[in-house]
Design a protein around this motif. Structure first.
Motif: not given
Length: 75
Positions: A27-28, A33-35, A42-44
């Protein structure tokens, strides 16, 4: 440092949500990378996994409730 505080808050939030260190790191990395799109994905995915566990446990509770009901009916 405000940015540093926010990063630590986000990490804490992810850990509280049950994310493992591998997911936190991913996630970090995506954040650097600004993605944002893949961060949200990922959260979903994690949310979906948690919800599946909830549903599995709801079914288990229903099974227990049914057994208790049957046992009480026999008395």
């Amino acid at each position: 440092n405000m940015a540093e505080h926010n990063i630590l808050t986000v990490i804490q939030n992810l850990e509280d949500a049950g994310c493992d260190m591998e997911m936190v790191a991913e996630f970090m990395k995506l954040g650097i990378a600004g993605n944002r799109q893949n961060q949200l994905k990922l959260l979903e995915q994690h949310r979906k996994r948690l919800l599946e566990k909830v549903h599995t446990n709801e079914k288990r509770i229903d099974c227990l409730d049914y057994l208790v009901f049957q046992m009480n009916k026999e008395e």
